[in-house]
Design an enzyme around this catalytic site. Structure first.
Site, PDB file in Angstrom:
ATOM      1  N   ASN A   8     -35.370 -69.589  17.976  1.00 13.55           N
ATOM      2  CA  ASN A   8     -35.883 -70.278  16.790  1.00 13.55           C
ATOM      3  C   ASN A   8     -35.226 -71.652  16.746  1.00 13.55           C
ATOM      4  O   ASN A   8     -34.037 -71.753  16.457  1.00 13.55           O
ATOM      5  CB  ASN A   8     -35.534 -69.459  15.545  1.00 13.55           C
ATOM      6  CG  ASN A   8     -35.892 -70.170  14.250  1.00 13.55           C
ATOM      7  OD1 ASN A   8     -36.565 -71.198  14.266  1.00 13.55           O
ATOM      8  ND2 ASN A   8     -35.444 -69.609  13.133  1.00 13.55           N
ATOM      9  N   LYS A  10     -35.801 -73.939  14.671  1.00 13.06           N
ATOM     10  CA  LYS A  10     -35.697 -74.461  13.290  1.00 13.06           C
ATOM     11  C   LYS A  10     -36.160 -75.923  13.270  1.00 13.06           C
ATOM     12  O   LYS A  10     -37.075 -76.270  14.013  1.00 13.06           O
ATOM     13  CB  LYS A  10     -34.265 -74.267  12.781  1.00 13.06           C
ATOM     14  CG  LYS A  10     -33.777 -72.819  12.975  1.00 13.06           C
ATOM     15  CD  LYS A  10     -32.501 -72.500  12.275  1.00 13.06           C
ATOM     16  CE  LYS A  10     -32.146 -71.038  12.539  1.00 13.06           C
ATOM     17  NZ  LYS A  10     -30.962 -70.597  11.810  1.00 13.06           N
ATOM     18  N   HIS A  92     -38.105 -65.784   7.289  1.00 14.65           N
ATOM     19  CA  HIS A  92     -36.736 -66.162   7.672  1.00 14.65           C
ATOM     20  C   HIS A  92     -35.936 -66.456   6.406  1.00 14.65           C
ATOM     21  O   HIS A  92     -36.472 -66.976   5.428  1.00 14.65           O
ATOM     22  CB  HIS A  92     -36.770 -67.398   8.590  1.00 14.65           C
ATOM     23  CG  HIS A  92     -35.454 -67.674   9.227  1.00 14.65           C
ATOM     24  ND1 HIS A  92     -34.428 -68.286   8.541  1.00 14.65           N
ATOM     25  CD2 HIS A  92     -34.975 -67.399  10.465  1.00 14.65           C
ATOM     26  CE1 HIS A  92     -33.373 -68.372   9.353  1.00 14.65           C
ATOM     27  NE2 HIS A  92     -33.687 -67.840  10.516  1.00 14.65           N
ATOM     28  N   GLU A  94     -33.990 -68.714   5.708  1.00 19.01           N
ATOM     29  CA  GLU A  94     -34.024 -70.123   5.287  1.00 19.01           C
ATOM     30  C   GLU A  94     -35.310 -70.428   4.528  1.00 19.01           C
ATOM     31  O   GLU A  94     -35.312 -71.244   3.605  1.00 19.01           O
ATOM     32  CB  GLU A  94     -33.835 -71.033   6.516  1.00 19.01           C
ATOM     33  CG  GLU A  94     -32.391 -70.957   7.014  1.00 19.01           C
ATOM     34  CD  GLU A  94     -32.200 -71.170   8.501  1.00 19.01           C
ATOM     35  OE1 GLU A  94     -33.121 -71.672   9.172  1.00 19.01           O
ATOM     36  OE2 GLU A  94     -31.109 -70.822   9.000  1.00 19.01           O
ATOM     37  N   GLU A 162     -31.288 -60.295  10.417  1.00 19.32           N
ATOM     38  CA  GLU A 162     -30.425 -61.468  10.444  1.00 19.32           C
ATOM     39  C   GLU A 162     -29.579 -61.510   9.171  1.00 19.32           C
ATOM     40  O   GLU A 162     -30.061 -61.955   8.121  1.00 19.32           O
ATOM     41  CB  GLU A 162     -31.267 -62.746  10.515  1.00 19.32           C
ATOM     42  CG  GLU A 162     -32.141 -62.838  11.740  1.00 19.32           C
ATOM     43  CD  GLU A 162     -32.490 -64.283  12.099  1.00 19.32           C
ATOM     44  OE1 GLU A 162     -32.177 -64.677  13.220  1.00 19.32           O
ATOM     45  OE2 GLU A 162     -33.020 -65.005  11.245  1.00 19.32           O
ATOM     46  N   GLY A 168     -25.722 -69.333  11.856  1.00 16.32           N
ATOM     47  CA  GLY A 168     -25.155 -70.671  12.024  1.00 16.32           C
ATOM     48  C   GLY A 168     -23.684 -70.777  11.665  1.00 16.32           C
ATOM     49  O   GLY A 168     -23.149 -71.883  11.541  1.00 16.32           O
ATOM     50  N   SER A 207     -25.756 -66.049  15.013  1.00 13.09           N
ATOM     51  CA  SER A 207     -24.645 -66.442  15.888  1.00 13.09           C
ATOM     52  C   SER A 207     -24.606 -65.691  17.217  1.00 13.09           C
ATOM     53  O   SER A 207     -23.532 -65.422  17.743  1.00 13.09           O
ATOM     54  CB  SER A 207     -23.306 -66.319  15.143  1.00 13.09           C
ATOM     55  OG  SER A 207     -23.273 -67.220  14.033  1.00 13.09           O
ATOM     56  N   GLY A 228     -30.795 -68.843  17.161  1.00  7.59           N
ATOM     57  CA  GLY A 228     -30.984 -70.187  16.614  1.00  7.59           C
ATOM     58  C   GLY A 228     -30.349 -71.224  17.522  1.00  7.59           C
ATOM     59  O   GLY A 228     -30.891 -71.580  18.574  1.00  7.59           O
TER      60      GLY A 228
END
Ligand code: 13P
Length: 246
Positions: A8, A10, A92, A94, A162, A168, A207, A228
């Site tokens: 991903n 992003k 997701h 986010e 996730e 991250g 991560s 990510g």
């Protein structure tokens, strides 16, 4: 079941980043797992063109629940498919946090994705406060119940676990914590979808990097990863693909 290494990107990457895709394809011409990259929408068509003739699949990071209409700035599932996408990430954390996406909307987006022939990669995961409160499994089960429509199958649906606090941050759950949640997800899906659930891929995300990929992939019911930051560099994502193919 074929394992899945999904990246991903992003909101990262312009056309120059396609050099990483070319390097990845050169280094891993015949990966031992399915490989998917989900770039920003602006790069889907170019990445699909770059991936033509290879095993690499390309996906979107979101779609609108409607097929078309007056929705400025949004992209329909059919448009993603038309640009060369075969998958779309939905729900997701986010998107849930930045855009207030709730389970029912994620489920509607999954229906739209299936209407356009896309595979839905539906994301679930607890916040740190929810984990600290001992609510992880309740949260994940509720998200599965609300975000995954009845029509889900092993072919059209992938679930990504996730934990929000692992995204991250460089922090990951222990292998035991990953095992507990993935087993609970499989059990929840089996109660609802029966034998079909055995074939649904469950990805871990948060991560994942070359140094921890192999141990995470050894956990029961981890059928791949949603990566990510480490998916942006061919050498890192390539190492994760190699770990999953081993
Ligand atoms: P990181 O691998 O950068 O932690 O991101 C995980 C993620 O959110 C993938 O969707």
């Amino acid at each position: 079941m074929r394992k899945l290494a999904a990246g991903n990107w992003k909101m990262n990457g312009t056309a120059a980043a396609l050099a990483e895709v070319k390097a990845l394809l050169a280094a891993h011409p015949a990966p031992g797992c399915e490989v998917l990259l989900c770039p920003p929408a602006t790069l889907i068509a170019q990445m699909a063109w770059t991936a033509k003739g290879s095993a690499l699949k390309v996906g979107g990071q979101d779609c609108h629940p409607k097929a078309a209409g007056a929705h400025t700035g949004d992209i329909s599932a059919a448009m993603l498919a038309d640009a060369g996408a075969s998958h779309v990430i939905l729900g997701h954390s986010e998107r849930r946090a930045d855009h207030g996406e709730a389970d029912a909307l994620v489920a509607a987006k999954a229906q739209a994705a299936w209407g356009a022939g896309l595979v839905a990669v539906i994301c679930v995961g607890e916040t740190e406060a929810q984990r600290d409160a001992g609510k992880t499994l309740d949260v994940v089960r509720a998200q599965l119940a609300g975000s995954v429509p009845e029509e889900a199958s092993a072919e059209n649906c992938v679930i990504a676990y996730e934990p929000v606090w692992a995204i991250g941050t460089g922090r990951t759950p222990t292998l035991g914590e990953i095992a507990e949640v993935h087993a609970a997800i499989r059990a929840t899906l089996t109660r609802r979808f029966g034998a079909e659930a055995a074939g649904m891929r469950l990805l871990y995300g948060g991560s994942v990097k070359p140094s921890n990929a192999a141990e995470i992939f050894a956990v029961a019911h981890v059928d791949g990863a949603l990566v990510g930051g480490a998916s942006l560099k061919a050498v890192d994502f390539g190492a994760i693909i190699a770990a999953l193919s081993a």
